[in-house]
Design an enzyme around this catalytic site. Structure first.
Site, PDB file in Angstrom:
ATOM      1  N   ARG A 351       0.794  -1.483   0.112  1.00 28.73           N
ATOM      2  CA  ARG A 351      -0.048   0.159  -0.066  1.00 28.73           C
ATOM      3  C   ARG A 351       0.765   1.389   0.080  1.00 28.73           C
ATOM      4  NH1 ARG A 351      -5.203   0.620   0.919  1.00 28.73           N
ATOM      5  NH2 ARG A 351      -4.858   2.425   2.170  1.00 28.73           N
ATOM      6  N   PHE A 372       0.139   5.531  11.321  1.00 30.81           N
ATOM      7  CA  PHE A 372      -0.284   4.367  10.569  1.00 30.81           C
ATOM      8  C   PHE A 372       0.111   4.253   9.130  1.00 30.81           C
ATOM      9  CE2 PHE A 372      -3.108   5.896  14.063  1.00 30.81           C
ATOM     10  CZ  PHE A 372      -3.842   4.818  14.554  1.00 30.81           C
ATOM     11  N   GLU A 373      -0.317   4.809   8.318  1.00 28.47           N
ATOM     12  CA  GLU A 373       0.460   4.726   6.945  1.00 28.47           C
ATOM     13  C   GLU A 373       0.764   5.686   6.440  1.00 28.47           C
ATOM     14  OE1 GLU A 373      -2.151   1.416   4.300  1.00 28.47           O
ATOM     15  OE2 GLU A 373      -3.192   3.333   4.278  1.00 28.47           O
ATOM     16  N   GLN A 374       2.125   5.704   6.440  1.00 35.15           N
ATOM     17  CA  GLN A 374       3.102   6.829   6.001  1.00 35.15           C
ATOM     18  C   GLN A 374       3.908   6.415   5.025  1.00 35.15           C
ATOM     19  OE1 GLN A 374       6.295  10.023   7.776  1.00 35.15           O
ATOM     20  NE2 GLN A 374       5.358   8.949   9.090  1.00 35.15           N
TER      21      GLN A 374
END
Length: 536
Positions: A351, A372-374
């Protein structure tokens, strides 16, 4: 000679393990993924990264873990034809509680396959596993007391409530029998990082004390009985840099002992190399080795005398250290991420990035500093002076989208040069900076005005670091030029911002992309070069 540190850049809390002529060191990775770095050597001089074993969601998922949480202080050992890796996943650092969950995985080879984790306990962090002569296995960890009035940052922190010992049943994959507190530490306090080993009928317990700042130390104790009582070394500490402010290696502590096949003994420990004249360590906590000797009193001492770690240490054999060279990575045709790179927290890297055959493509995800999503792919800063370059193709359509080059520690300690969008100027260069501000970590914009770029085409970005000085540069087809003022690189360090006891990783240099619109705007990075030494 061994030239310290042997593992430069962020490589703390070393656990050292020998299997025949092969020696391995496992180090903490905190919020960086995959979890745990394992290096290998046969001469103790030159080391190669051979494994990051915690690489799937069932073993480790760090999404939501705060900065400087995640994998603390692994322990690597060899027994019963298996490698055993014990590790902590710390879910909370601030406040009275720690929420530190301990696990064990095993593998027949250092390359794996590594097993599914066995949950052990959550009573404290820094776990280890001791394999006794009779085949029984014993689990150790420090005990955390959330009721204590003083926590990690206080020299007399009573939250560090001693070292626990309990038997581990490998068949049932669980702890069994009574829990024994075998050691309360010394007057220095903050006892943690326990490792047991046995020699000539004595059980030796090595621990870390004094926190991971400038009072850090390695303490040794011994007992004829596994459960104690343990008496402390006559010098209390085998190793410490406290009281030696001029020593090149500072904050020395958290060690483990290894005995080689020829009988020589070495202590692996963490240390830092602060910038000259500053108590700031951008490289984070690194791993060093000290030669030791057993004396007639049955205690271990540094072979060169005293307690302060040495930079140059006699090696077990006549090995020549390899020269540190420039590392140039071209992503065209690459099938895997180069081994020196990591990302943050998530077990779902697909991702965040993909190798397209032409470039490393980062998908813009959450903001710089997200837990979280970096989308940040980076490598460790290993030198006080270095030069890094990358080539970027990126077509933003909104100021919410950006991609570029960053010197990064955590969400409130970083500098970034990004290609983004300006409603009046179109595609531009901008500087984003968080110089250690706490707790809100507001963005600073060191450029008075964004730098206008051509509407399309590649942009080359560079970061030149020399000690505490960071200068970003760029070339969009008109030659290299400085972008923005000289920035303070020293804040991107352990001690930057809140100080030495508040964060525990190290500076990374790497590529980032964000898209606050949620559109996952892609950014293609064609290459990444890291050149040690002063800027040319």
């Amino acid at each position: 000679m061994i030239r310290n540190p042997v593992l430069p850049g962020f490589n703390p809390d070393p656990s050292i393990c020998r299997v025949g002529d092969d020696v391995y060191i496992a180090t903490s990775t905190f919020e960086w993924y995959p979890g745990v770095q394992i290096h290998h050597s046969r001469d103790l001089v030159n080391w190669t990264l051979v494994a990051r074993p915690l690489a799937r969601a069932s073993q480790l998922d760090l999404r939501g873990n705060p900065d400087s949480c995640g994998v603390w202080a692994p322990c690597l050992s060899w027994s019963d034809d298996l490698f055993w890796l014990v590790y902590t996943d710390v879910k909370r650092f601030e406040g009275s509680f720690k929420d530190a969950h301990n696990y064990i995985v095993t593998a027949p080879s250092i390359e794996g396959p590594w097993s599914e984790p066995a949950y052990v306990n959550s009573s404290g962090f820094d776990p280890s596993l001791f394999h006794d002569d009779d085949g029984r296995k014993w689990f150790l960890n420090m005990l955390w007391d959330h009721r204590a009035a003083s926590g990690h940052a206080h020299p007399g922190a009573t939250a560090f409530d001693g070292i626990l010992l309990q038997e581990w049943d490998p068949e049932r994959r669980r702890l069994v029998g009574p829990v024994t507190k075998i050691y309360r530490g010394t007057s220095l306090g903050l006892v943690e990082g326990p490792h047991l080993f046995k020699r000539e009928g004595w059980y030796y317990l090595i621990t870390a004390e004094g926190g991971t700042g400038y009072e850090h130390a390695v303490t040794l104790a011994r007992s004829r009985q596994l459960q104690g009582p343990y008496e402390t070394h006559p010098n209390q500490h085998v190793l410490t840099s406290a009281g030696a402010p001029g020593a090149p290696l500072q904050r020395a502590g958290h060690g483990q002992v290894v005995t080689l096949a020829d009988g020589s003994v070495y202590l692996a420990h963490l240390c830092t190399r602060p910038l000259p004249g500053l108590r700031r360590s951008p490289l984070g906590r690194e791993t060093a080795l000290q030669r030791c000797e057993w004396r007639e009193d049955g205690w271990l001492y540094l072979a060169h005398g005293g307690q302060v770690p040495a930079v140059d240490v006699p090696a077990p054999s006549a090995a020549e250290p390899l020269r540190r060279e420039a590392v140039r990575r071209n992503f065209a045709g690459a099938r895997a991420l180069p081994p020196e790179f990591q990302w943050l927290r998530t077990p779902e890297p697909e991702r965040l990035f993909a190798l397209t055959g032409e470039a490393l493509r980062l998908f813009g995800r959450e903001s710089v500093g997200s837990w979280f999503e970096q989308s940040l792919v980076a490598r460790r800063q290993e030198d006080h002076a270095f030069h890094a370059e990358t080539t970027l193709r990126f077509s933003p359509a909104s100021y919410q989208q950006g991609a570029g080059l960053t010197l990064y520690y955590n969400r409130h300690k970083f500098h970034a040069l990004v290609v983004t969008w300006d409603d009046a100027l179109g595609r531009v260069l901008s500087l984003l900076s968080c110089p250690g501000d706490w707790p809100d970590a507001p963005l600073h914009f060191p450029l008075a005005e964004p730098v206008r770029l051509p509407a399309d085409g590649a942009v080359q970005l560079a970061a030149r670091v020399d000690g505490a000085r960071l200068q970003f540069q760029a070339d969009w087809g008109e030659g290299w030029r400085d972008v923005g003022p000289v920035l303070d690189a020293s804040v991107v360090s352990d001690e930057g911002g809140r100080g030495e006891h508040a964060s525990f990783t190290g500076a990374f240099i790497g590529m980032l992309a964000f898209d606050a619109s949620g559109g996952a705007c892609p950014a293609d990075f064609e290459r990444f070069d890291y050149l040690p030494g002063p800027s040319r």
